[in-house]
Motif scaffolding. Structure first.
Motif, PDB file in Angstrom:
ATOM      1  N   LEU A  24      31.093 105.897  40.568  1.00 38.85           N
ATOM      2  CA  LEU A  24      32.504 105.639  40.824  1.00 38.85           C
ATOM      3  C   LEU A  24      33.367 106.839  40.465  1.00 38.85           C
ATOM      4  CD1 LEU A  24      32.838 101.975  39.520  1.00 38.85           C
ATOM      5  CD2 LEU A  24      32.509 102.757  41.876  1.00 38.85           C
ATOM      6  N   LYS A  25      33.097 107.432  39.331  1.00 42.90           N
ATOM      7  CA  LYS A  25      33.906 108.557  38.862  1.00 42.90           C
ATOM      8  C   LYS A  25      33.875 109.718  39.848  1.00 42.90           C
ATOM      9  CE  LYS A  25      34.701 111.749  35.177  1.00 42.90           C
ATOM     10  NZ  LYS A  25      34.124 112.648  34.262  1.00 42.90           N
ATOM     11  N   HIS A  26      32.729 109.976  40.427  1.00 39.67           N
ATOM     12  CA  HIS A  26      32.573 111.134  41.301  1.00 39.67           C
ATOM     13  C   HIS A  26      32.782 110.812  42.784  1.00 39.67           C
ATOM     14  CE1 HIS A  26      31.512 113.682  37.992  1.00 39.67           C
ATOM     15  NE2 HIS A  26      30.677 112.759  37.557  1.00 39.67           N
ATOM     16  N   SER A  27      33.177 109.595  43.072  1.00 39.66           N
ATOM     17  CA  SER A  27      33.434 109.246  44.471  1.00 39.66           C
ATOM     18  C   SER A  27      34.788 109.799  44.903  1.00 39.66           C
ATOM     19  CB  SER A  27      33.407 107.726  44.660  1.00 39.66           C
ATOM     20  OG  SER A  27      34.530 107.132  44.029  1.00 39.66           O
ATOM     21  N   GLU A  28      34.885 110.114  46.167  1.00 39.11           N
ATOM     22  CA  GLU A  28      36.167 110.576  46.725  1.00 39.11           C
ATOM     23  C   GLU A  28      37.235 109.494  46.572  1.00 39.11           C
ATOM     24  OE1 GLU A  28      35.825 111.963  50.740  1.00 39.11           O
ATOM     25  OE2 GLU A  28      34.176 113.323  50.243  1.00 39.11           O
ATOM     26  N   GLU A  29      36.831 108.254  46.658  1.00 40.68           N
ATOM     27  CA  GLU A  29      37.761 107.133  46.573  1.00 40.68           C
ATOM     28  C   GLU A  29      38.468 107.093  45.213  1.00 40.68           C
ATOM     29  OE1 GLU A  29      34.822 106.179  49.762  1.00 40.68           O
ATOM     30  OE2 GLU A  29      34.708 107.085  47.758  1.00 40.68           O
ATOM     31  N   CYS A  37      39.826 104.154  39.075  1.00 39.53           N
ATOM     32  CA  CYS A  37      39.739 105.005  37.883  1.00 39.53           C
ATOM     33  C   CYS A  37      39.753 104.158  36.610  1.00 39.53           C
ATOM     34  CB  CYS A  37      40.878 106.016  37.865  1.00 39.53           C
ATOM     35  SG  CYS A  37      40.729 107.302  39.121  1.00 39.53           S
ATOM     36  N   GLU A  38      40.564 103.107  36.605  1.00 36.96           N
ATOM     37  CA  GLU A  38      40.594 102.190  35.455  1.00 36.96           C
ATOM     38  C   GLU A  38      39.207 101.596  35.209  1.00 36.96           C
ATOM     39  OE1 GLU A  38      43.614  99.119  35.570  1.00 36.96           O
ATOM     40  OE2 GLU A  38      44.990 100.515  36.544  1.00 36.96           O
ATOM     41  N   SER A  88      36.008 100.305  49.804  1.00 34.85           N
ATOM     42  CA  SER A  88      34.998 100.737  50.761  1.00 34.85           C
ATOM     43  C   SER A  88      34.023  99.608  51.041  1.00 34.85           C
ATOM     44  CB  SER A  88      34.233 101.946  50.220  1.00 34.85           C
ATOM     45  OG  SER A  88      33.200 102.314  51.106  1.00 34.85           O
ATOM     46  N   SER A  89      33.628  99.508  52.303  1.00 35.02           N
ATOM     47  CA  SER A  89      32.611  98.523  52.675  1.00 35.02           C
ATOM     48  C   SER A  89      31.231  99.185  52.758  1.00 35.02           C
ATOM     49  CB  SER A  89      32.953  97.882  54.012  1.00 35.02           C
ATOM     50  OG  SER A  89      32.987  98.870  55.030  1.00 35.02           O
TER      51      SER A  89
END
Length: 114
Positions: A24-29, A37-38, A88-89
């Motif tokens: 999650l941290k390194h995703s573009e989203e 981010c939370e 994202s799906s």
């Protein structure tokens, strides 16, 4: 299960949480979504809080802290389950949501029964 065994099992489950957090941290989203981010920050905070007792091999302090912070981990999971479809799906996000839900459920069951 002894306190040491319980600590080791919780730590093993947290290895899954760590991988989800890293994804999650390194995703573009994450660059675009404050709620995402939370989530990854809350996952990190939970694991970070357990690092000291783990390094000291203090299962009583570890399990006490793990129980104390469990509600925050649950909230992060609930938030991720809620926002994931909007973010994202893609299968990676779907599997991250499933993996986090499974890890948090198993952690909670383990901590509540120990």
């Amino acid at each position: 299960m002894t306190p040491v065994e319980c600590m080791q099992r919780v730590d093993a489950l947290l290895s899954h949480v760590w991988m989800i957090r890293t994804f999650l941290k390194h995703s573009e989203e994450a660059e675009e979504d404050e709620e995402l981010c939370e989530v990854h920050r809350a996952l990190y905070d939970y694991m970070h809080a357990l690092g000291g007792p783990l390094a000291a091999n203090n299962p009583e302090a570890y399990l006490k802290q793990a129980r104390k912070k469990l509600s925050k981990l649950r909230r992060a999971n609930e938030l991720f389950q809620e926002i994931q479809p909007e973010i994202s799906s893609h299968t990676n996000f779907q599997m991250a949501a499933q993996s986090l839900q499974t890890a948090v459920r198993e952690l909670a069951e383990l901590l509540e029964s120990a």
